[in-house]
Design a protein around this motif. Sequence first.
Motif, short mmCIF file in Angstrom:
data_model
loop_
_atom_site.label_atom_id
_atom_site.label_comp_id
_atom_site.label_asym_id
_atom_site.label_seq_id
_atom_site.Cartn_x
_atom_site.Cartn_y
_atom_site.Cartn_z
N THR A 1 1.02 -1.34 0.04
CA THR A 1 -0.07 -0.04 0.15
C THR A 1 0.79 1.22 -0.06
O THR A 1 0.51 2.17 -0.74
N LEU A 2 2.06 1.29 1.09
CA LEU A 2 2.79 2.39 0.85
C LEU A 2 3.58 2.73 -0.36
O LEU A 2 3.73 3.74 -0.76
N MET A 3 4.09 1.48 -0.90
CA MET A 3 4.72 1.85 -2.12
C MET A 3 3.89 2.25 -3.47
O MET A 3 4.13 3.13 -4.37
N ALA A 4 2.68 1.83 -3.18
CA ALA A 4 1.63 2.32 -4.36
C ALA A 4 1.14 3.79 -4.34
O ALA A 4 1.41 4.42 -5.24
N GLU A 5 1.43 4.18 -3.10
CA GLU A 5 0.81 5.64 -2.65
C GLU A 5 2.12 6.27 -3.04
O GLU A 5 2.10 7.49 -3.83
N LEU A 6 3.49 5.73 -2.87
CA LEU A 6 4.64 6.59 -3.43
C LEU A 6 4.70 6.71 -4.79
O LEU A 6 5.23 7.67 -5.23
N ASP A 7 4.38 5.68 -5.50
CA ASP A 7 4.34 5.47 -6.80
C ASP A 7 3.63 6.63 -7.47
O ASP A 7 4.03 7.27 -8.45
N ALA A 8 2.62 6.71 -6.94
CA ALA A 8 1.41 7.55 -7.38
C ALA A 8 1.97 9.05 -7.21
O ALA A 8 1.75 9.87 -7.85
N GLU A 9 2.57 9.35 -6.31
CA GLU A 9 3.01 10.87 -5.84
C GLU A 9 4.19 10.98 -6.53
O GLU A 9 4.44 12.03 -7.29
N LEU A 10 5.00 9.83 -6.85
CA LEU A 10 6.21 10.16 -8.04
C LEU A 10 5.82 10.42 -9.45
O LEU A 10 6.24 11.39 -10.05
N LYS A 11 4.76 9.63 -9.69
CA LYS A 11 3.99 9.86 -11.17
C LYS A 11 3.42 11.29 -11.30
O LYS A 11 3.64 12.06 -12.19
N ARG A 12 2.80 11.80 -10.27
CA ARG A 12 2.21 13.00 -10.33
C ARG A 12 3.34 14.23 -10.16
O ARG A 12 3.20 15.21 -10.91
N ARG A 13 4.36 14.11 -9.47
CA ARG A 13 5.45 15.01 -9.66
C ARG A 13 6.25 14.88 -11.03
O ARG A 13 6.43 16.20 -11.48
N LEU A 14 6.57 13.67 -11.33
CA LEU A 14 7.09 13.73 -12.69
C LEU A 14 6.13 14.59 -13.81
O LEU A 14 6.53 15.22 -14.78
N ALA A 15 4.86 14.03 -13.86
CA ALA A 15 4.08 14.87 -14.76
C ALA A 15 3.72 16.31 -14.59
O ALA A 15 3.67 17.09 -15.81
N GLU A 16 3.90 16.64 -13.47
CA GLU A 16 3.48 18.18 -13.14
C GLU A 16 4.91 18.70 -13.31
O GLU A 16 5.17 20.10 -13.14
N ASP A 17 6.12 18.24 -13.58
CA ASP A 17 7.53 18.59 -13.77
C ASP A 17 7.71 19.42 -12.50
O ASP A 17 8.41 20.54 -12.39
N HIS A 18 7.52 18.82 -11.43
CA HIS A 18 8.14 19.37 -10.08
C HIS A 18 9.71 19.26 -10.09
O HIS A 18 10.47 18.20 -10.74
N GLY A 19 10.48 20.28 -9.66
CA GLY A 19 11.90 20.28 -9.58
C GLY A 19 12.62 20.44 -8.09
O GLY A 19 11.45 19.64 -7.26
N ALA A 20 13.74 20.78 -7.93
CA ALA A 20 14.28 20.62 -6.74
C ALA A 20 13.46 21.39 -5.67
O ALA A 20 13.55 21.16 -4.35
N GLY A 21 12.50 22.41 -5.97
CA GLY A 21 11.63 22.99 -5.02
C GLY A 21 10.59 22.49 -4.56
O GLY A 21 9.82 23.02 -3.80
N ALA A 22 10.50 21.12 -4.78
CA ALA A 22 9.24 20.37 -4.41
C ALA A 22 9.35 20.09 -3.14
O ALA A 22 10.39 20.01 -2.56
N THR A 23 8.33 20.08 -2.41
CA THR A 23 8.34 19.42 -0.97
C THR A 23 9.10 18.48 -0.63
O THR A 23 8.71 17.27 -1.18
N PRO A 24 10.19 18.52 0.12
CA PRO A 24 11.03 16.90 0.38
C PRO A 24 10.25 15.72 0.99
O PRO A 24 9.39 16.15 1.59
N CYS A 25 10.47 14.80 0.50
CA CYS A 25 10.03 13.52 1.01
C CYS A 25 11.24 12.41 1.04
O CYS A 25 11.71 12.42 -0.08
N PHE A 26 11.33 11.98 2.17
CA PHE A 26 12.41 11.06 2.58
C PHE A 26 11.91 9.69 2.88
O PHE A 26 11.33 9.63 4.04
N VAL A 27 12.48 8.89 2.27
CA VAL A 27 11.99 7.41 2.73
C VAL A 27 13.23 6.69 3.04
O VAL A 27 14.25 6.68 2.30
N PHE A 28 13.09 6.20 4.42
CA PHE A 28 14.15 5.62 5.11
C PHE A 28 13.87 4.05 5.20
O PHE A 28 12.77 3.63 5.61
N VAL A 29 14.59 3.28 4.50
CA VAL A 29 14.57 1.88 4.76
C VAL A 29 15.68 1.19 5.54
O VAL A 29 16.83 1.25 5.43
#
Length: 211
Positions: free
Chosen positions: A49-77
């Motif tokens: 569920t988490l990875m599907a959510e992160l995938d959707a967020e990644l696709k949204r950011r890529l589609a909207e051409d977010h750059g380095a100024g996007a809200t930071p998201c850090f995934v710690f494994v």
Amino acid sequence: PNEGRPSCALRLVVLEASPPESPQKRFFESVAKAIPRGCTLAKAGDLETLMAELDAELKRRLAEDHGAGATPCFVFVHELQKFKKLRHEEDFSFSSDESKPPAPGAVFERLITEGPGVGMHVVVTCDSYNSLARALSRKAISEFELRVLFQMSANDSATLCDSPKASDLGLHRALLHNGQMGFLETFRPYAMPDAAWLEEAGRELTRRVGR
């Protein structure tokens, strides 16, 4: 904290698989509790569920051409070797059936290779180079510009930082490899913070973000 950003303009996701009620599990819970906003302590059962959510967020950011100024998201494994579903597979691909969740390993690979450009970053710990090589593709491993190495074989050290230096570290020393700057630095790692330190840090963070 960056004074120019909203107080909660940061997301932290921590994925770890420590046994329930273990000291390590309690430590991670204390850390998550100390962070006022935006920290998710995920369980192994939440992985798909988490990875599907992160995938959707990644696709949204890529589609909207977010750059380095996007809200930071850090995934710690923590202890990547324990998460077999995050392993890279040469033959997997994203399903064309949108009703099915994407393969967690494929999402993880994309987060590592495509996420930093749109403000999504991955931090991992792993018990050995062999485990790391089983979990990630060579391309994904190459994306990690900052690496911390503890005592390991000369061959593994040379593979990870182009130097056998980590084979001579011994106890209570680590090696920082900065791929972008091209330097190695030996340092003494911090000890685990105690409960009093976490409580004080939590109070200070709460004061700063105004929860």
